[in-house]
Design an enzyme around this catalytic site. Structure first.
Site, PDB file in Angstrom:
ATOM      1  CE  LYS A 215       8.947  -4.859  -0.369  1.00  0.00           C
ATOM      2  NZ  LYS A 215       9.502  -4.528  -1.335  1.00  0.00           N
ATOM      3  CB  ALA A 263     -12.275 -10.676   5.724  1.00  0.00           C
ATOM      4  CB  CYS A 271       5.369  -6.766  -3.987  1.00  0.00           C
ATOM      5  SG  CYS A 271       6.047  -5.735  -4.280  1.00  0.00           S
ATOM      6  NE  ARG A 341       3.092  -6.166 -11.746  1.00  0.00           N
ATOM      7  CZ  ARG A 341       4.570  -5.553 -10.800  1.00  0.00           C
ATOM      8  NH1 ARG A 341       5.444  -5.735 -11.332  1.00  0.00           N
ATOM      9  NH2 ARG A 341       3.865  -3.805 -10.608  1.00  0.00           N
TER      10      ARG A 341
HETATM   11  C1  UDX Z   1       2.951  -4.426  -0.410  1.00  0.00           C
HETATM   12  C2  UDX Z   1       3.579  -3.486  -0.009  1.00  0.00           C
HETATM   13  O1  UDX Z   1       2.557  -3.060   1.054  1.00  0.00           O
HETATM   14  C3  UDX Z   1       4.678  -2.150   0.137  1.00  0.00           C
HETATM   15  O2  UDX Z   1       4.896  -2.139   0.945  1.00  0.00           O
HETATM   16  C4  UDX Z   1       5.831  -2.908  -0.558  1.00  0.00           C
HETATM   17  O3  UDX Z   1       7.572  -1.944  -1.169  1.00  0.00           O
HETATM   18  C5  UDX Z   1       5.540  -3.759  -1.983  1.00  0.00           C
HETATM   19  O4  UDX Z   1       4.064  -4.284  -1.668  1.00  0.00           O
HETATM   20  P1  UDX Z   1       1.864  -2.916  -2.563  1.00  0.00           P
HETATM   21  O5  UDX Z   1       2.055  -4.524  -3.736  1.00  0.00           O
HETATM   22  O6  UDX Z   1       1.048  -2.003  -3.397  1.00  0.00           O
HETATM   23  O7  UDX Z   1       2.371  -3.430  -1.483  1.00  0.00           O
HETATM   24  O8  UDX Z   1       0.088  -3.359  -2.204  1.00  0.00           O
HETATM   25  P2  UDX Z   1      -0.762  -3.595  -0.333  1.00  0.00           P
HETATM   26  O9  UDX Z   1      -1.643  -2.142  -0.711  1.00  0.00           O
HETATM   27  O10 UDX Z   1       0.238  -3.822   0.516  1.00  0.00           O
HETATM   28  O11 UDX Z   1      -1.779  -4.188  -0.827  1.00  0.00           O
HETATM   29  C6  UDX Z   1      -1.048  -6.299  -1.451  1.00  0.00           C
HETATM   30  C7  UDX Z   1      -2.652  -6.334  -2.082  1.00  0.00           C
HETATM   31  O12 UDX Z   1      -3.703  -6.747  -0.801  1.00  0.00           O
HETATM   32  C8  UDX Z   1      -4.203  -5.562  -2.572  1.00  0.00           C
HETATM   33  O13 UDX Z   1      -4.396  -6.941  -3.851  1.00  0.00           O
HETATM   34  C9  UDX Z   1      -5.159  -5.224  -1.112  1.00  0.00           C
HETATM   35  O14 UDX Z   1      -6.063  -5.196  -1.877  1.00  0.00           O
HETATM   36  C10 UDX Z   1      -5.232  -6.677  -0.371  1.00  0.00           C
HETATM   37  N1  UDX Z   1      -5.844  -5.554   1.237  1.00  0.00           N
HETATM   38  C11 UDX Z   1      -4.545  -5.391   1.772  1.00  0.00           C
HETATM   39  C12 UDX Z   1      -6.310  -6.630   1.650  1.00  0.00           C
HETATM   40  O15 UDX Z   1      -6.849  -7.935   1.282  1.00  0.00           O
HETATM   41  N2  UDX Z   1      -7.230  -6.278   2.804  1.00  0.00           N
HETATM   42  C13 UDX Z   1      -6.462  -5.505   3.283  1.00  0.00           C
HETATM   43  O16 UDX Z   1      -6.861  -5.034   4.317  1.00  0.00           O
HETATM   44  C14 UDX Z   1      -5.045  -4.475   2.732  1.00  0.00           C
END
Ligand code: UDX
Length: 446
Positions: A215, A263, A271, A341
């Site tokens: 994880k 970007a 998380c 958050r």
């Molecule tokens: C994440 C993991 O993806 C998931 O597998 C885990 O169980 C929990 O943490 P989550 O927190 O729901 O999930 O969000 P995620 O879709 O991963 O995006 C995280 C952050 O990254 C967001 O703020 C998003 O805007 C940002 N992001 C994502 C970017 O800035 N660029 C990207 O290309 C992708």
């Protein structure tokens, strides 16, 4: 006899897991220590915004007309102990105040409350994200405290769901990872996940530490990928290159892949930020801190993006925010979620406010949570209202609704048609054609 399942902790993870278990055909009992949450869930109401979750819940919660009645909620540990063959622990593990390490107090108290109620053979399955080494310790605790003793087994089954896709990720996971301490754990979890396994989800069996590490390793990789492209954005800015084009081009290489190369103002949420920090803290305790020093850089690249957006905005309004109206589109940490958050959008809004800007925020779903965290910001009921009289508009969370805005109509209500796209998600040509000065991170100014 079909297995009876309990789910302990009914936040994003637990509420979704409970509804999904009922959908898979099991009798499910959900527990939370917050009575208000239990009361809401029992009425088929979800305490947060997650697409599809309320429908799934209402399909199964007992007492709702037309439901299967397979899902119930309680605050009683005794009832949970009596009811369940398999107990999923889904409580959260936030970052400790003032430290990188993760706060295990909710996990500790869940295990401490559950164990004395386990009077018959049962499997306890941890789903929370915990520091490696926790499962082995908690297995001992169960053996000591559970009246059924060694008839209670522990497994660790990390959860990879993404907010906004929680239901889909739970019902059709791209992998199921289980860390087991004995054969019964694997057998029971194969039974629990029989449907997704039959539908093709890979089932990976590992020991406790490996399962726990999967994880944190996965989230570290994702965070690194985002910070990598954001580092490239910094270089593109210096060299007048285009990071969106660069991401597209490197993404064609299958080994690199297109996903998670957007970007912008970086990652946030409940998380990724706290998980990479907790991982560094734990590695330090294990004497392996050198292995993860790169995560410090990943974290600081990410935090720099927020500061950079504030700078871009300040520069755009002429060097000072004083007397300037700033519209912020987006407050949640990502679209299709009301979760604020560690939201980069809200963080940027807060920084500009503290520097004297008059910030007005609009978010399709995250307003209530945002208001709670930042009551001093102004909130508007719609995007055009937030933009009224603005000297600059910041697009900080890429909701579909913002891509559908009519730039020509919006140009009529702002003081200055200037937009900064913090998510590289708007169509620059369309905005420019409507008379806007459009700037995005890591892209040429034109
Ligand atoms: C994440 C993991 O993806 C998931 O597998 C885990 O169980 C929990 O943490 P989550 O927190 O729901 O999930 O969000 P995620 O879709 O991963 O995006 C995280 C952050 O990254 C967001 O703020 C998003 O805007 C940002 N992001 C994502 C970017 O800035 N660029 C990207 O290309 C992708």
């Amino acid at each position: 006899m079909a297995l009876k399942i309990t789910v302990i902790g009914t936040g994003y993870l637990g509420a979704t897991h409970a509804a999904a278990m009922a959908e898979l055909g099991f009798e499910v009992l959900g527990l939370d220590v917050v009575p208000e949450k239990i009361e809401m869930l029992s009425r088929g109401k979800v305490p947060m915004y997650e697409p599809g979750l309320e429908e799934l819940l209402r399909k199964h919660v007992a007492g709702i007309e037309g439901s299967t009645g397979r899902l119930r909620f309680t605050t009683s540990w005794e009832e949970v102990g009596e009811f369940g063959d398999v107990h999923f622990v889904c409580v959260n593990t936030p970052q400790k105040h003032g430290e990188y390490a993760c706060d295990m107090s909710f996990v500790e108290s869940a295990f401490a409350a559950l164990a004395p109620q386990l009077r018959r053979p049962a499997l306890v399955v941890g789903k929370s994200t915990v520091p490696v080494g926790s499962a082995a310790r908690l297995a001992e605790l169960l053996a000591d405290l559970a009246p059924a003793g060694r008839d209670v087994e522990l497994a660790w089954n990390p959860e990879f769901l993404r907010e906004g896709f929680a239901v889909q990720d739970t019902l059709q996971p791209d992998r199921i990872v289980v860390g087991i301490g004995g054969e019964r754990g694997e057998k029971l979890l194969r039974e629990v996940y029989a449907i997704p396994i039959a539908e093709g989800s890979p089932f990976v069996v590992a020991d406790y530490p490996t399962a726990e590490l999967v994880k944190t390793a996965a989230n570290s990789f994702l965070a690194t990928k985002i910070s990598f492209i954001n580092a490239m954005a910094e270089v593109c800015e210096a060299a007048d290159g285009d990071v969106a084009k660069l991401a597209e081009a490197i993404g064609h290489d299958e080994r690199i892949g297109k996903k998670f190369l957007r970007a912008g103002i970086g990652f946030g949420g409940g998380c990724l930020p706290k998980d990479i920090r907790a991982f560094m803290a734990r590695a330090g305790e294990l004497g392996a801190d050198q292995a993860l020093t790169f995560l410090r850089e990943v974290d600081s690249i990410n935090m720099r993006r927020r500061a950079h957006m504030v700078e871009l905005a300040r520069e755009t309004v002429g060097g000072s925010f004083l007397g300037q109206r700033v519209a912020v589109l987006g407050a949640s940490f990502k679209p299709d979620s009301d979760d604020v958050r560690d939201s980069p959008a809200l963080n940027v809004a807060g920084q500009i406010h503290l520097q004297g800007g008059q910030v007005t925020v609009y978010d399709p779903k995250g307003m209530e949570n945002a208001r709670r965290v930042f009551p001093t910001l102004t909130y508007a009921p719609s995007a055009p209202e937030a933009c009224r009289g603005a000297h600059v508009v910041l697009h900080l969370t890429e909701w579909g609704e913002f891509r559908e805005l009519d730039p020509a109509a919006l140009a009529e209500v702002v003081a200055e048609p200037r937009i900064l796209d913090g998510r590289n998600a708007l169509d620059a040509a369309v905005w420019r054609a409507a008379g806007w000065t459009y700037r995005a991170m890591g892209r040429p100014r034109v």
